[in-house]
Scaffold this motif. Structure first.
Motif, PDB file in Angstrom:
ATOM      1  N   SER A 194       0.835  -1.201   0.000  1.00 43.40           N
ATOM      2  CA  SER A 194       0.000   0.000   0.000  1.00 43.40           C
ATOM      3  C   SER A 194       0.869   1.251   0.000  1.00 43.40           C
ATOM      4  O   SER A 194       0.679   2.162  -0.805  1.00 43.40           O
ATOM      5  N   LEU A 198       1.315   4.073  -2.899  1.00 36.43           N
ATOM      6  CA  LEU A 198       0.965   5.463  -2.613  1.00 36.43           C
ATOM      7  C   LEU A 198       2.145   6.388  -2.908  1.00 36.43           C
ATOM      8  O   LEU A 198       1.990   7.432  -3.546  1.00 36.43           O
ATOM      9  N   VAL A 228      -3.930   4.769   3.717  1.00 36.63           N
ATOM     10  CA  VAL A 228      -4.251   6.043   3.061  1.00 36.63           C
ATOM     11  C   VAL A 228      -4.427   7.161   4.097  1.00 36.63           C
ATOM     12  O   VAL A 228      -4.051   8.306   3.850  1.00 36.63           O
ATOM     13  N   TYR A 231      -0.970   8.028   5.233  1.00 34.47           N
ATOM     14  CA  TYR A 231      -0.249   8.639   4.121  1.00 34.47           C
ATOM     15  C   TYR A 231      -0.662  10.102   3.982  1.00 34.47           C
ATOM     16  O   TYR A 231       0.162  10.979   3.743  1.00 34.47           O
ATOM     17  N   GLN A 232      -1.961  10.361   4.159  1.00 36.30           N
ATOM     18  CA  GLN A 232      -2.421  11.750   4.068  1.00 36.30           C
ATOM     19  C   GLN A 232      -1.817  12.579   5.204  1.00 36.30           C
ATOM     20  O   GLN A 232      -1.372  13.719   5.000  1.00 36.30           O
ATOM     21  N   GLN A 238      -4.370  13.064  -0.450  1.00 34.62           N
ATOM     22  CA  GLN A 238      -5.395  12.063  -0.164  1.00 34.62           C
ATOM     23  C   GLN A 238      -5.472  11.058  -1.303  1.00 34.62           C
ATOM     24  O   GLN A 238      -5.429  11.433  -2.477  1.00 34.62           O
ATOM     25  N   ALA A 239      -5.579   9.780  -0.927  1.00 38.81           N
ATOM     26  CA  ALA A 239      -5.747   8.730  -1.935  1.00 38.81           C
ATOM     27  C   ALA A 239      -6.932   7.869  -1.532  1.00 38.81           C
ATOM     28  O   ALA A 239      -7.341   7.853  -0.373  1.00 38.81           O
ATOM     29  N   VAL A 241      -9.454   4.143  -1.672  1.00 37.83           N
ATOM     30  CA  VAL A 241      -9.342   2.695  -1.516  1.00 37.83           C
ATOM     31  C   VAL A 241     -10.503   2.051  -2.258  1.00 37.83           C
ATOM     32  O   VAL A 241     -11.617   2.571  -2.252  1.00 37.83           O
ATOM     33  N   TRP A 268     -13.509  10.225   3.579  1.00 39.41           N
ATOM     34  CA  TRP A 268     -13.424   9.148   2.592  1.00 39.41           C
ATOM     35  C   TRP A 268     -14.808   8.612   2.206  1.00 39.41           C
ATOM     36  O   TRP A 268     -14.911   7.784   1.326  1.00 39.41           O
ATOM     37  N   TRP A 273     -13.348   8.921  -3.151  1.00 43.75           N
ATOM     38  CA  TRP A 273     -12.285   8.349  -2.331  1.00 43.75           C
ATOM     39  C   TRP A 273     -12.522   6.913  -1.895  1.00 43.75           C
ATOM     40  O   TRP A 273     -11.674   6.314  -1.246  1.00 43.75           O
TER      41      TRP A 273
END
Lengths: 306, 290
Positions: A194, A198, A228, A231-232, A238-239, A241, A268, A273
């Motif tokens: 993941s 990313l 995610v 990561y943000q 923002q990513a 899923v 999300w 998202w």
């Protein structure tokens, strides 16, 4: 642009904290027991419909089937105009032009798998030209598969570079990276894959191709949602899923929504998202929606098969 | 020498029969069942509308397999059910005596009648199409053949007052032709129905062909009658609910067998009266010649 990672990629990925397997499973199972009823359920069903990537990835796909599915994506229940459209239609690259004509002007996205789906065992050149053709034909979203063989062999740089190259080919199109968690074996690997995807620039990380069992599961999706979210927090980007495969009932779909809210957060809970890759799920969502409206259980005879 | 401790009784839990398994009600509820004279017999599962839904799903799933078997094979399996019922004769007799408030001798007669009734309908399995279907004479060079096919998933409300014979008399004719059934047992006397379910489970009847629910008729019948995936309804035990249920059934154009003026199921030679309503006739035209 891919993020720059200080030091070696391998050291970075292996430096990620390990996943507590039992803890993740218990947390997912605990959240799955939450009861969503009446008005909340109605909202959840409509949101889930808006999040569906209506998928047909069969060797037997015909232009007729794709057109029928496109019509269904736009208007899932012809008898009830209040049902929202789904997020996107997901097809093989050779069906994009057919689907693009059917979806023109409807606002429904058009996703295509690429890069040698589902195994991904072709050369980088083939993967890139596969992607380029798909984007050219009109796909607004590209679902690529990672090279699981390279990932499991520890060749993280190869996987990273491939994602970066494909992302470059995508241009405006969104890139969803399929990790195929069923082949990654451990949750630690899912977390590493993941973060790798990313950092390489994925707009979405997706659990599975749907061709491998187990496909999407709640614990795997939980690990990816954590990725995610973190990561943000780390990078500000923002990513999304996308769990795909094996989500067949409204109950399943609502469990995923609960997971999204509790793990990633309200941001999300939006088709931009979070997506659900599914085909049979849509009919069950429609049946449950009808049940809430009429009070009577509906049956599969009242909905199209494809 | 130490005294032998008294043996702890192994009490039986009366559960539902859905998809070949014996689940408790999804709602976790149960209700007390009393004998005809008012003494407590046991607690039975109090099914909810979600159990109805689950049962319909199980019945739908079982339909292609059951209706796809040869009629002869269905007859064999149903005969096997009668064999299993015969093996549980004493248990049935005791339960029927308590539930219906009849003497032990009368209960034995009722059990015999129920087993015989099951054998009767087992025998019908491979004879229905000869009686109902056939070759039709047409004015043209065609073979014209009519063939009965099962309607699909049938909701059955078991009649009250005859806990075993009544139950068998409405269930067997529905499944013998290849339908699958969701049966709501007599609310007041559900125990023989649960025992019948155990006989069904130990015969070769595939899971989901017959699903048996125990609980309140007023709670279970409306969702069953309104369910869009149920194709037909036998209202034998509907009582005062019949009109309302028929109205619900009409919303999805179900076939409905109305309750008769008296216990019409009790006829010793019922013929196809309860089989025919749950059949669809398919007619095939085929050209004659070379």
């Amino acid at each position: 642009m891919p993020d720059t990672i200080p030091g070696s990629l391998r050291a970075y990925l292996h430096g990620l904290p390990g996943v507590d397997e039992v803890g993740v499973q218990r947390r997912a199972a605990g959240l799955a027991t939450r009861s969503i009823k009446t008005t909340a359920k109605r909202q959840a069903i409509d949101l889930a419909i808006r999040m569906v990537d209506l998928t047909t990835l069969e060797g037997a796909d015909t232009p007729g089937k794709v057109r029928a599915l496109a019509a269904k994506a736009v208007r899932p229940d012809p008898a009830d105009p209040s049902v929202p459209s789904v997020a996107a239609l997901c097809v093989y690259p050779d069906m994009i032009s057919t689907a693009a004509r059917a979806l023109a002007g409807t606002g429904v996205g058009l996703a295509s798998v690429a890069t040698g789906f589902p195994a991904g065992r072709t050369s980088l050149e083939v993967k890139l030209s596969d992607t380029a053709t798909a984007v050219e034909a009109g796909a607004s979203e590209i679902d690529m598969v990672i090279d699981r063989g390279a990932f499991l062999a520890g060749d993280y740089a190869k996987v990273f570079d491939e994602i970066v190259a494909v992302k470059e080919q995508c241009g405006e199109a969104h890139l969803k990276v399929i990790l195929e968690t069923g082949e990654l074996v451990t949750y630690d690997n899912v977390r590493r894959a993941s973060w790798l995807a990313l950092h390489a620039g994925a707009d979405f990380i997706k659990t599975s191709t749907g061709k491998v069992t187990p496909a999407a599961t709640l614990p795997v999706t939980l690990v990816m949602l954590e990725a995610v979210r973190d990561y943000q927090a780390a990078t500000g980007r923002q990513a999304g899923v996308k769990p795909a495969g094996g989500i067949r009932t409204t109950k399943d779909a609502i469990r995923y929504l609960v997971l999204v809210k509790e793990i990633a957060g309200d941001d999300w809970l939006d088709p931009a998202w979070f997506r659900l890759g599914a085909s049979t799920l849509l009919n069950d969502l429609l049946m449950q929606r009808t049940k809430l409206g009429t009070g009577q259980y509906s049956g599969p005879d009242y909905y199209t098969i494809d | 020498m130490a005294e032998t401790p008294p043996r702890i009784a192994v009490r039986r839990t009366y559960k539902l029969y859905v998809g070949g398994a014996f689940p408790r009600s999804e709602s976790g509820r149960s209700y007390p069942v009393t004998s005809a004279d008012g003494s407590h017999l046991a607690n039975a599962a109090l099914a909810s509308r979600k159990d109805v839904r689950d049962a319909v799903v199980a019945a739908r799933k079982a339909f292609p397999g059951w209706s796809g078997r040869t009629a002869y094979n269905r007859g064999q399996i149903l005969y096997r059910v009668a064999e299993m019922m015969e093996g549980r004769r004493e248990q049935f007799a005791a339960e029927v005596a308590a539930a219906d408030g009849v003497s032990a001798a009368r209960a034995q007669e009722l059990v015999s009648a129920a087993v015989d009734r099951w054998v009767y309908y087992a025998g019908w399995a491979d004879k229905i199409s000869q009686v109902v279907g056939g070759a039709n004479p047409v004015a043209g060079p065609f073979f014209n053949l009519s063939e009965p096919e099962p309607t699909g998933v049938v909701g059955v409300l078991a009649p009250g007052g005859s806990s075993l014979l009544g139950l068998v008399s409405v269930l067997a004719p529905v499944i013998t032709s290849g339908n699958t059934a969701v049966l709501v047992a007599d609310e007041r006397a559900p125990l023989p129905a649960v025992t019948l379910a155990e006989a069904l489970a130990t015969s070769d009847l595939p899971g989901g062909v017959a699903n048996i629910l125990t609980g309140r008729l007023a709670e279970l019948a409306p969702p069953l009658a309104g369910h869009a995936d149920v194709n037909a309804l036998d209202l034998a035990g509907a009582g005062g609910l019949a009109a309302e249920l028929e109205e619900l059934a009409a919303t999805t154009l179900k076939r409905v067998l109305r309750p008769g003026p008296e216990d019409d199921w009790a006829d010793a030679d019922p013929g196809l009266a309860r089989v025919r309503p749950f059949l669809e006739i398919k007619t095939v035209w085929h050209p004659i010649g070379r």
